[in-house]
Design a protein around this motif. Structure first.
Motif, PDB file in Angstrom:
ATOM      1  N   GLY A  28       2.154  -1.030  10.500  1.00 34.11           N
ATOM      2  CA  GLY A  28       2.634  -1.580   9.240  1.00 34.11           C
ATOM      3  C   GLY A  28       1.529  -2.243   8.442  1.00 34.11           C
ATOM      4  O   GLY A  28       0.474  -2.575   8.982  1.00 34.11           O
ATOM      5  N   PRO A  29       1.771  -2.454   7.155  1.00 31.28           N
ATOM      6  CA  PRO A  29       0.749  -3.023   6.280  1.00 31.28           C
ATOM      7  C   PRO A  29       0.321  -4.438   6.662  1.00 31.28           C
ATOM      8  O   PRO A  29      -0.810  -4.835   6.403  1.00 31.28           O
ATOM      9  CB  PRO A  29       1.386  -3.016   4.892  1.00 31.28           C
ATOM     10  N   LEU A  58      -7.925  -3.279  -1.088  1.00 33.24           N
ATOM     11  CA  LEU A  58      -7.775  -2.097  -0.237  1.00 33.24           C
ATOM     12  C   LEU A  58      -6.376  -1.505  -0.377  1.00 33.24           C
ATOM     13  O   LEU A  58      -6.209  -0.298  -0.553  1.00 33.24           O
ATOM     14  CB  LEU A  58      -8.050  -2.465   1.225  1.00 33.24           C
ATOM     15  N   LEU A  59      -5.352  -2.350  -0.323  1.00 34.92           N
ATOM     16  CA  LEU A  59      -3.979  -1.848  -0.445  1.00 34.92           C
ATOM     17  C   LEU A  59      -3.705  -1.312  -1.839  1.00 34.92           C
ATOM     18  O   LEU A  59      -2.941  -0.353  -2.010  1.00 34.92           O
ATOM     19  CB  LEU A  59      -2.990  -2.945  -0.043  1.00 34.92           C
ATOM     20  N   PHE A 102       5.509   1.369  -2.491  1.00 36.00           N
ATOM     21  CA  PHE A 102       6.764   0.784  -2.942  1.00 36.00           C
ATOM     22  C   PHE A 102       6.968  -0.646  -2.448  1.00 36.00           C
ATOM     23  O   PHE A 102       8.092  -1.117  -2.359  1.00 36.00           O
ATOM     24  CB  PHE A 102       7.918   1.724  -2.561  1.00 36.00           C
ATOM     25  N   GLN A 103       5.847  -1.310  -2.179  1.00 35.95           N
ATOM     26  CA  GLN A 103       5.856  -2.741  -1.878  1.00 35.95           C
ATOM     27  C   GLN A 103       4.866  -3.420  -2.823  1.00 35.95           C
ATOM     28  O   GLN A 103       3.753  -3.749  -2.440  1.00 35.95           O
ATOM     29  CB  GLN A 103       5.474  -3.003  -0.420  1.00 35.95           C
ATOM     30  N   PRO A 104       5.253  -3.619  -4.078  1.00 33.02           N
ATOM     31  CA  PRO A 104       4.322  -4.130  -5.073  1.00 33.02           C
ATOM     32  C   PRO A 104       3.738  -5.501  -4.760  1.00 33.02           C
ATOM     33  O   PRO A 104       2.714  -5.881  -5.325  1.00 33.02           O
ATOM     34  CB  PRO A 104       5.124  -4.152  -6.375  1.00 33.02           C
ATOM     35  N   ASP A 105       4.333  -6.231  -3.856  1.00 33.01           N
ATOM     36  CA  ASP A 105       3.769  -7.515  -3.468  1.00 33.01           C
ATOM     37  C   ASP A 105       2.493  -7.349  -2.638  1.00 33.01           C
ATOM     38  O   ASP A 105       1.764  -8.321  -2.418  1.00 33.01           O
ATOM     39  CB  ASP A 105       4.792  -8.353  -2.705  1.00 33.01           C
TER      40      ASP A 105
END
Length: 187
Positions: A28-29, A58-59, A102-105
């Motif tokens: 996971g991220p 990076l993300l 799809f996790q803009p945070d």
């Protein structure tokens, strides 16, 4: 002769991206750490910061790359149903990209490369709506189509559809679902 960067690593940026994608796919991220990625790439702990500045950078690069790859996949599909299939296949083939996108945070939403890539993907998603019979609201039809593809892909990735889909090809199952909701344009 060769530069110091080439001497240490042929393509550090790509190596760090690939290492990060491997970590995201398996853990996971939240498990992404630049020092760990540097160790995996066999470079100094400060080297990844040269390309990405920090974890968020990076993300952001992963999300931008994901949207670019998604746009490419969608552009090859002839109609809305097949664009949905391409979307599902993208999610299954590139789950780490999909998860970050799809996790803009997790990333910098105002990054110019990310914004351009998102716009490309959005245009390709919306282009599929033009293959529908006259819709009273193409924007709503686009949201419905995206919701169906995204929801189906997410449910597949989280193994919530293992029993209902079984041994069937997810692309064929998606085509059946889309056929229930969207009719191709007469023509």
């Amino acid at each position: 002769m060769s530069s110091e960067r080439t001497y240490h690593h042929g393509d550090l940026r790509r190596a760090v991206l690939n290492a990060a994608l491997d970590v995201i796919r398996t853990e996971g991220p939240s498990a992404v750490r630049l020092r760990d990625l540097a160790r995996r790439a066999g470079v100094s702990h400060a080297a990844p910061a040269h390309h990405f500045k920090d974890r968020t950078g990076l993300l952001t690069a992963i999300a931008a790359e994901g949207y670019e790859l998604l746009a490419q996949a969608l552009s090859k599909a002839p109609d809305l149903r097949e664009r949905g299939v391409a979307y599902v296949r993208f999610a299954l083939d590139r789950p780490a990209h999909f998860q970050v996108m799809f996790q803009p945070d997790l990333y910098r939403g105002d990054d110019p490369a990310l914004l351009a890539a998102k716009e490309l993907a959005s245009a390709e998603l919306h282009a599929g709506v033009t293959t529908l019979d006259a819709s009273p609201d193409p924007r709503t039809a686009g949201i419905a189509a995206w919701s169906l593809a995204h929801g189906f892909a997410t449910l597949l990735l989280t193994h919530n559809l293992d029993d209902p889909v079984g041994d069937r090809d997810p692309a064929d199952v998606f085509r059946s679902l889309a056929g229930l909701l969207f009719a191709p344009a007469a023509g």
